[in-house]
Structures are given as structure tokens and as C-alpha cells.
Design an enzyme around this catalytic site. Structure first.
Site, short mmCIF file in Angstrom:
data_model
loop_
_atom_site.label_atom_id
_atom_site.label_comp_id
_atom_site.label_asym_id
_atom_site.label_seq_id
_atom_site.Cartn_x
_atom_site.Cartn_y
_atom_site.Cartn_z
N THR A 165 92.11 38.66 -7.52
CA THR A 165 92.30 38.50 -5.46
C THR A 165 94.27 39.18 -5.00
OG1 THR A 165 92.19 35.89 -6.57
CG2 THR A 165 93.48 35.81 -4.54
N GLY A 182 86.61 28.87 -4.61
CA GLY A 182 88.48 28.63 -5.82
C GLY A 182 89.87 28.56 -4.55
N THR A 231 97.21 33.33 -7.10
CA THR A 231 96.49 34.05 -7.63
C THR A 231 95.53 33.72 -9.88
OG1 THR A 231 95.30 35.79 -9.10
CG2 THR A 231 97.88 36.49 -8.96
N GLY A 232 94.82 33.69 -10.15
CA GLY A 232 94.59 33.04 -11.05
C GLY A 232 93.22 31.70 -11.00
#
Ligand code: ASP
Length: 331
Positions: free
Chosen positions: A190, A220, A241-242
Site C-alpha cells: 500500500t 482493509g 501499511t500491512g
């Protein structure tokens, strides 16, 4: 302490810049003008998750020619949305488990205005649709078909977002249909971007195709204001991110901005954000999260669960890819 890895300064020529020595601590000192307004010494500046050099260079070009932070972050992340070789964002992003590419994005400005799209299909630039939601509707989030119809009404074109490469990978994945969340896919993911413009105003953008082979309908953290992105023009901004589920559970980006409000540096705030997540996941280590933050003074910081996360920073001193420290030590 942050480990800084100065990688490529030569690309500065793209933005008509000249290499200069790296940031020094005095650059970040805050001063006020005669009216008490804070002068941000280190501006303009842009940072983004991972080593997205083209995206940050584009944003820098906007900022360096007097553009505002909102335009900079939108133009910046659009570079990755358009890049079909980036299989985690925009066109060319990996599909869900049914083979559909569904995109999530959000954008936020200095006044706390924000817009988002979730589960958007067939449109290559979700960030620009998110901006239109912010500017042209009384709403903040549009989802699925409604978001897509809105995009067409705003003049966006229908595009097939699946590429030969992602189609092939998907067909391969179907053989096992095993859902897992790999750590540091291709060393990027991302894109979350934070900028401060010449006037000292902040904006942020975040855009993704989400976890590859996710359940149909899954959304998400990336398009959720407060989770994947948060901007407070008085304090600073943060992005993530993640594995989005973990970021949402801690309202990660909002948490980080609030920690900065309480006096923590961007680095300390990101570290605390990751620690909160790890506390809720005692014993679990099979996922990656990376937080990135900037404060009003242009100081930046990042922290992640596993080694491998980095962020690109662009300002008058040049640009660099900065490797983030991690909760789990490098072996
Ligand atoms: N945060 C994104 C999501 O959960 C994906 C990622 O950054 O890896 O959809």
C-alpha cells in the site's frame, strides 16, 4: 534510534534539484512569526510508505513548484495506481479470491475534510474518486457499485484492472487457494503519502488493492480515516501499511497523531503504535505492519513489526529511502 539508509540522491535531477547534505537536527527547530504562527523550517516535504521513488518525485515536483499538499499527495500516489508493474496498488493490483480487483483509497486535507472509496472496481485511480467524494458530495465514504457509478458520473473511464501477470498469478493461486498474508510482498505494498506544502499545510493520501486473494467484500484499513490515514493540521499526520485488520483494531493512524499531540516525536509515536498492536497479539509474529508519521515541524519517523519496511522522504536536502527499525530484530 532510526537507521538511515541513504540510497539514491542522484534522481534529484528529475525534479530539477541539486544534491545537498542530509537533514541536520537544527533544520527541524520550530520558530514562530510575528503573529505567533508556526514557521515550519523543513518544508515543503513529502514522505511515503516503501521506496516509491516515482510517486514521491511527482509529489515533490508539485510541492516544489508551489503546489499545495493535497494536489501533491493525489498526484504522487496516482503514479503507483497507474503503474501496472506495481501489483499492490491500482491497475495491476492483485485480485480477491473470486478474481475481482477491488480497490480502496482515502484522502484527507488540512481542514479535516476527507473522502474515501472502498471495494471500487474497474477504475484505475481510486484516490481521485476519493477526492471527488470529498469535494463533490456531502459524504465521506462511497462503496462498491455506488462508488463506481459515481466515478463514471464524474468522468472516470471503465478499465480492466486485471493484467496478464495478475491473471496468471491468480490462476496459479487457485490451485491451492491458500490464504496467507505474506510479509513485505515485493518489498512494497500500500502507498500512504504525507506532505507539508510551502504554506506549512498538511495533507495525506492512501491507496491499495488490499490483501491479495482476500474474501470478496473485504475492506482493509487503507480507506478508513483514522486507521490507514489521519491528518491533523495542528499536529501532523500518519499512515499505515500491512495487515489492515490489526491497524483498524488500534485505529492506528489516529492513535499515532494523538500520541504526537501528547508530545511524542513521530518516531516514538510509531513505535508505540506497533507495540500496542503486538500487545494485542501476544505470541503472534506472522504479520507485517508499518507505520509512517510526520509532525508539523517536518520531523518524520517510522516503525514496523518485521524488518524490511522503509519509507521515502523528499525535501530540499534531497531524497532518501529510510529503512525503518522494527519490533522484531533483524537476524
Ligand atoms: N493495508 C492493506 C490492507 O489491509 C494492505 C497492505 O498494506 O498490505 O488492505
Amino acid at each position: 534510534m532510526q537507521r538511515r539508509k541513504f540510497l539514491k540522491n542522484s534522481g534529484l535531477t528529475a525534479a530539477g534539484m541539486v544534491s545537498a547534505p542530509l537533514l541536520t537536527s537544527c533544520k527541524n527547530e520550530t520558530r514562530s512569526d510575528a503573529n505567533g504562527k508556526i514557521i515550519v523550517p523543513n518544508k515543503p516535504i513529502v514522505v511515503c510508505t516503501w521506496d516509491f521513488q516515482n510517486a514521491s518525485a511527482k509529489a515533490w515536483e508539485v510541492l516544489n513548484t508551489g503546489g499545495n499538499a493535497l494536489d501533491a499527495v493525489e498526484q504522487g500516489v496516482r503514479m503507483e495506481e497507474a503503474d501496472v508493474n506495481n501489483e499492490t496498488v491500482g491497475k495491476g493490483g492483485r485480485p480477491d479470491r473470486d478474481g475481482n480487483v477491488t480497490l480502496d483509497a482515502c484522502i484527507m486535507d488540512k481542514d479535516g475534510n476527507c473522502g474515501a472509496v472502498v471495494y471500487l472496481q474497474n477504475i484505475a485511480h481510486p484516490i481521485s474518486v476519493a477526492r471527488k467524494v470529498m469535494e463533490e458530495t456531502p459524504h465521506i465514504i462511497l462503496a462498491g457499485k455506488g462508488a463506481e457509478q459515481f466515478a463514471y458520473a464524474q468522468g472516470f473511464e471503465k478499465e480492466d484492472l486485471l493484467t496478464e501477470s495478475t491473471k496468471k498469478q491468480y490462476q496459479e493461486w487457485l490451485k491451492t487457494s491458500k490464504y496467507e498474508t505474506p510479509i513485505n510482498i515485493e518489498n512494497h505494498d500500500t502507498i500512504g503519502m504525507l506532505a507539508i506544502d510551502e504554506k506549512g499545510d498538511l495533507a495525506g493520501a492512501c491507496t491499495t488493492s488490499g490483501m491479495a486473494y482476500k474474501m470478496a467484500g473485504r475492506v482493509g484499513d487503507s480507506p478508513i480515516i483514522g486507521a490507514g490515514l489521519f491528518i491533523d493540521n495542528e499536529i501532523g499526520g500518519a499512515t499505515a501499511t500491512g495487515v489492515g485488520e490489526e491497524v483498524i483494531r488500534t485505529v492506528g493512524s489516529f492513535l499515532i497523531v494523538e500520541l504526537m499531540r501528547q508530545g511524542k516525536s513521530p518516531q516514538e509515536a510509531c513505535e508505540e503504535g506497533v507495540k500496542r498492536i503486538m500487545k494485542k497479539n501476544e505470541g503472534r509474529k506472522d504479520f507485517q505492519i508499518g507505520f509512517l508519521a510526520i509532525n508539523k515541524r517536518g520531523q518524520t519517523g517510522a516503525y514496523c513489526v518485521h524488518p524490511g519496511f522503509s519509507y521515502r522522504r523528499y525535501d530540499q536536502s534531497g531524497h532518501e529511502n529510510i529503512e525503518s527499525d522494527s519490533f522484531i530484530e533483524k537476524t
